[in-house]
Design an enzyme around this catalytic site. Structure first.
Site, PDB file in Angstrom:
ATOM      1  N   ASN A 296      44.419  25.925  -8.091  1.00  0.00           N
ATOM      2  CA  ASN A 296      44.189  25.485  -6.786  1.00  0.00           C
ATOM      3  C   ASN A 296      45.018  25.921  -5.692  1.00  0.00           C
ATOM      4  O   ASN A 296      46.162  25.921  -6.094  1.00  0.00           O
ATOM      5  CB  ASN A 296      43.867  23.906  -6.661  1.00  0.00           C
ATOM      6  CG  ASN A 296      42.479  23.489  -7.397  1.00  0.00           C
ATOM      7  OD1 ASN A 296      41.533  24.370  -7.134  1.00  0.00           O
ATOM      8  ND2 ASN A 296      42.574  22.443  -8.011  1.00  0.00           N
TER       9      ASN A 296
ATOM     10  N   GLY B 270      49.457  27.629 -11.432  1.00  0.00           N
ATOM     11  CA  GLY B 270      49.657  27.736 -10.042  1.00  0.00           C
ATOM     12  C   GLY B 270      50.683  26.624  -9.517  1.00  0.00           C
ATOM     13  O   GLY B 270      51.125  25.804 -10.314  1.00  0.00           O
TER      14      GLY B 270
ATOM     15  N   HIS C 142      35.944  25.015  -3.339  1.00  0.00           N
ATOM     16  CA  HIS C 142      36.461  24.061  -4.448  1.00  0.00           C
ATOM     17  C   HIS C 142      37.454  23.049  -3.615  1.00  0.00           C
ATOM     18  O   HIS C 142      38.873  22.989  -3.839  1.00  0.00           O
ATOM     19  CB  HIS C 142      37.007  24.681  -5.651  1.00  0.00           C
ATOM     20  CG  HIS C 142      37.572  23.702  -6.593  1.00  0.00           C
ATOM     21  ND1 HIS C 142      36.499  22.707  -7.377  1.00  0.00           N
ATOM     22  CD2 HIS C 142      38.825  23.309  -6.954  1.00  0.00           C
ATOM     23  CE1 HIS C 142      37.328  22.120  -8.064  1.00  0.00           C
ATOM     24  NE2 HIS C 142      38.628  22.211  -8.011  1.00  0.00           N
TER      25      HIS C 142
ATOM     26  N   ARG D 110      29.718  18.179 -12.803  1.00  0.00           N
ATOM     27  CA  ARG D 110      29.790  16.875 -12.265  1.00  0.00           C
ATOM     28  C   ARG D 110      28.739  16.690 -11.690  1.00  0.00           C
ATOM     29  O   ARG D 110      27.788  15.360 -11.644  1.00  0.00           O
ATOM     30  CB  ARG D 110      30.961  16.790 -11.278  1.00  0.00           C
ATOM     31  CG  ARG D 110      32.490  16.815 -11.837  1.00  0.00           C
ATOM     32  CD  ARG D 110      33.550  16.933 -10.822  1.00  0.00           C
ATOM     33  NE  ARG D 110      34.929  16.808 -11.419  1.00  0.00           N
ATOM     34  CZ  ARG D 110      36.072  16.875 -10.903  1.00  0.00           C
ATOM     35  NH1 ARG D 110      35.977  17.820  -9.814  1.00  0.00           N
ATOM     36  NH2 ARG D 110      37.010  16.875 -11.519  1.00  0.00           N
TER      37      ARG D 110
ATOM     38  N   ARG E  89      49.175  22.275   3.789  1.00  0.00           N
ATOM     39  CA  ARG E  89      48.186  23.156   3.042  1.00  0.00           C
ATOM     40  C   ARG E  89      48.951  24.650   3.357  1.00  0.00           C
ATOM     41  O   ARG E  89      48.915  25.460   2.335  1.00  0.00           O
ATOM     42  CB  ARG E  89      47.039  23.260   3.783  1.00  0.00           C
ATOM     43  CG  ARG E  89      46.010  24.500   3.101  1.00  0.00           C
ATOM     44  CD  ARG E  89      44.633  24.353   3.742  1.00  0.00           C
ATOM     45  NE  ARG E  89      44.605  24.628   5.163  1.00  0.00           N
ATOM     46  CZ  ARG E  89      43.346  24.538   5.818  1.00  0.00           C
ATOM     47  NH1 ARG E  89      42.285  24.142   5.349  1.00  0.00           N
ATOM     48  NH2 ARG E  89      43.539  24.596   7.175  1.00  0.00           N
TER      49      ARG E  89
ATOM     50  N   ASP F 261      32.692  21.247 -10.843  1.00  0.00           N
ATOM     51  CA  ASP F 261      31.814  20.612  -9.769  1.00  0.00           C
ATOM     52  C   ASP F 261      30.228  20.786  -9.954  1.00  0.00           C
ATOM     53  O   ASP F 261      29.740  19.665  -9.844  1.00  0.00           O
ATOM     54  CB  ASP F 261      32.107  21.340  -8.320  1.00  0.00           C
ATOM     55  CG  ASP F 261      33.706  21.318  -7.925  1.00  0.00           C
ATOM     56  OD1 ASP F 261      34.161  20.384  -7.593  1.00  0.00           O
ATOM     57  OD2 ASP F 261      34.269  22.690  -7.979  1.00  0.00           O
TER      58      ASP F 261
ATOM     59  N   GLN G 237      48.382  21.336 -19.527  1.00  0.00           N
ATOM     60  CA  GLN G 237      47.276  20.805 -20.478  1.00  0.00           C
ATOM     61  C   GLN G 237      45.917  21.102 -20.197  1.00  0.00           C
ATOM     62  O   GLN G 237      45.215  20.986 -21.436  1.00  0.00           O
ATOM     63  CB  GLN G 237      47.174  18.990 -19.788  1.00  0.00           C
ATOM     64  CG  GLN G 237      48.492  18.301 -19.780  1.00  0.00           C
ATOM     65  CD  GLN G 237      48.321  16.991 -19.375  1.00  0.00           C
ATOM     66  OE1 GLN G 237      47.519  16.231 -19.788  1.00  0.00           O
ATOM     67  NE2 GLN G 237      49.080  16.720 -18.051  1.00  0.00           N
ATOM     68  N   ILE G 238      45.559  21.757 -19.162  1.00  0.00           N
ATOM     69  CA  ILE G 238      44.013  22.587 -19.300  1.00  0.00           C
ATOM     70  C   ILE G 238      44.191  23.733 -20.146  1.00  0.00           C
ATOM     71  O   ILE G 238      43.059  23.527 -21.006  1.00  0.00           O
ATOM     72  CB  ILE G 238      43.844  22.871 -17.868  1.00  0.00           C
ATOM     73  CG1 ILE G 238      43.502  21.735 -16.713  1.00  0.00           C
ATOM     74  CG2 ILE G 238      42.670  23.720 -18.078  1.00  0.00           C
ATOM     75  CD1 ILE G 238      43.445  22.162 -15.513  1.00  0.00           C
TER      76      ILE G 238
ATOM     77  N   GLN H 102      50.658  38.535  -9.113  1.00  0.00           N
ATOM     78  CA  GLN H 102      49.769  38.805 -10.468  1.00  0.00           C
ATOM     79  C   GLN H 102      48.709  39.762 -10.265  1.00  0.00           C
ATOM     80  O   GLN H 102      48.294  40.452 -10.967  1.00  0.00           O
ATOM     81  CB  GLN H 102      49.051  37.394 -10.623  1.00  0.00           C
ATOM     82  CG  GLN H 102      50.015  36.585 -11.424  1.00  0.00           C
ATOM     83  CD  GLN H 102      49.430  35.097 -11.944  1.00  0.00           C
ATOM     84  OE1 GLN H 102      48.457  34.723 -11.650  1.00  0.00           O
ATOM     85  NE2 GLN H 102      50.397  34.348 -12.563  1.00  0.00           N
TER      86      GLN H 102
ATOM     87  N   SER I 291      42.006  15.959 -13.887  1.00  0.00           N
ATOM     88  CA  SER I 291      41.081  16.464 -14.856  1.00  0.00           C
ATOM     89  C   SER I 291      41.487  17.377 -15.827  1.00  0.00           C
ATOM     90  O   SER I 291      42.313  18.317 -15.313  1.00  0.00           O
ATOM     91  CB  SER I 291      39.641  16.819 -14.338  1.00  0.00           C
ATOM     92  OG  SER I 291      39.163  15.994 -13.516  1.00  0.00           O
TER      93      SER I 291
END
Length: 348
Positions: free
Chosen positions: A153, A111, A209, A184, A120, A181, A37-38, A134, A260
């Site tokens: 991310n 990603g 981030h 924002r 994580r 950021d 979508q981005i 990559q 977002s």
């Protein structure tokens, strides 16, 4: 339309379309995660000249995982239907070794997403494999002058992994997206003070981030006056404001049921446009870059700094005073970035 069975990508614009693009400058630009979508929101900005200007043609490569490549054909058809005069060529594919050949700009949106219950370390393991591959492809096939923006991310550490695997490309060519950021924080200051957004200048996002980032208003202005003087509410600026910016992504996810999208796409466009054409005189922006040790940040960490830009180069803004309150937040975000590197190394 041309397709060669000898290559694993498809070219979607006829040769005659290239004649529409008569300008001297053309950039080979690859967008990864092109089926997402981005990218869908960003591509019209790129192809209409909103990023690199109305004198720069785009030779576009759309990269995604092999399972998605078939779907990219529909995206390529839509790009045809837009009839962008600046769009010289469109290729789609799933192999970065092909998509990165002689590349000028890499915009790496794709990603592995963090799934429910994923630690994580597991996320870094998944993304580490992507960005090692990559990075090696960029090193072997892209131009040594290639400029890179990592969006996926964890963006800072993904960018660090990428850079570590592409030693032929200068460290200063690697960046990660902190502009969302930054935007924002700028918007929150404007809303709080009741001024147009253009009256707010020089907020800073330091660090990662993530929710450890440090949105800093100590050196910013509203209509030429210090932000702290105009808002006159240190309790808000030292707590609610910081937390609101840090957790804005989660707020949007919870409110709209999705992350977002077009605000992230707009931030990608802003980042690249300012990097290419330069920041306005007296203004700076926030970019994730490979640290040179400035402000006590360990050299090599990909860390968000305030920078000024010109001609696809940037300079860290020096001489900013870091008070005790700020240093505590520096220490927190630095530790998180170091922990991410440790977690990634443990997966090798």
């Amino acid at each position: 339309f041309f397709f060669s069975s000898r290559r694993r990508h498809t070219r979607f614009l006829p040769v005659s379309w290239a004649r529409r693009c008569v300008q001297e400058t053309a950039l080979k630009v690859c967008v990864s995660g092109a089926g997402g979508q981005i990218a869908y929101s960003f591509l019209p900005m790129l192809c209409s000249g909103q990023v690199f200007g109305d004198k720069t043609c785009i030779e576009l490569r759309l990269l995604d995982i092999p399972q998605v490549v078939e779907n990219l054909k529909g995206l390529a058809l839509e790009l045809q239907d837009c009839a962008f005069p600046l769009l010289k060529d469109v290729q789609i594919g799933g192999d970065p070794n092909e998509m990165f050949k002689d590349l000028d700009v890499a915009i790496l949106i794709g990603g592995f997403p963090r799934l429910k219950g994923m630690e994580r370390r597991d996320l870094l393991d998944k993304n580490g494999k992507i960005f090692i591959t990559q990075g090696q492809a960029l090193n072997n096939h892209a131009k040594s002058t290639c400029k890179i923006l990592v969006v996926a991310n964890p963006a800072n550490t993904n960018c660090w992994i990428l850079q570590q695997n592409a030693p032929k490309i200068p460290k200063q060519n690697f960046t990660c997206l902190m502009r969302l950021d930054h935007n924002r924080a700028t918007a929150q200051v404007a809303l709080k003070s009741g001024v147009p957004i253009q009256e707010v200048r020089n907020v800073i996002i330091w660090g990662n981030h993530s929710t450890t980032q440090y949105p800093d208003v100590n050196h910013g202005t509203i209509s030429g006056q210090p932000i702290r003087t105009v808002i006159n509410d240190d309790t808000y600026l030292n707590s609610d404001f910081i937390e609101r910016v840090q957790k804005r992504g989660a707020e949007i996810l919870n409110t709209r049921g999705n992350s977002s999208v077009f605000s992230a796409a707009k931030a990608v466009a802003d980042h690249l446009k300012d990097w290419c054409f330069g920041t306005p005189e007296g203004s700076w922006v926030s970019m994730g870059i490979v640290s040179d040790g400035s402000y006590g940040v360990p050299e090599g960490l990909v860390f968000s700094y305030p920078v000024t830009c010109k001609d696809f180069e940037y300079q860290i803004v020096q001489g900013i005073k870091i008070d005790e309150f700020s240093q505590q937040r520096f220490n927190t975000t630095i530790k998180e970035l170091q922990d991410e590197q440790t977690d990634f190394r443990s997966t090798l």
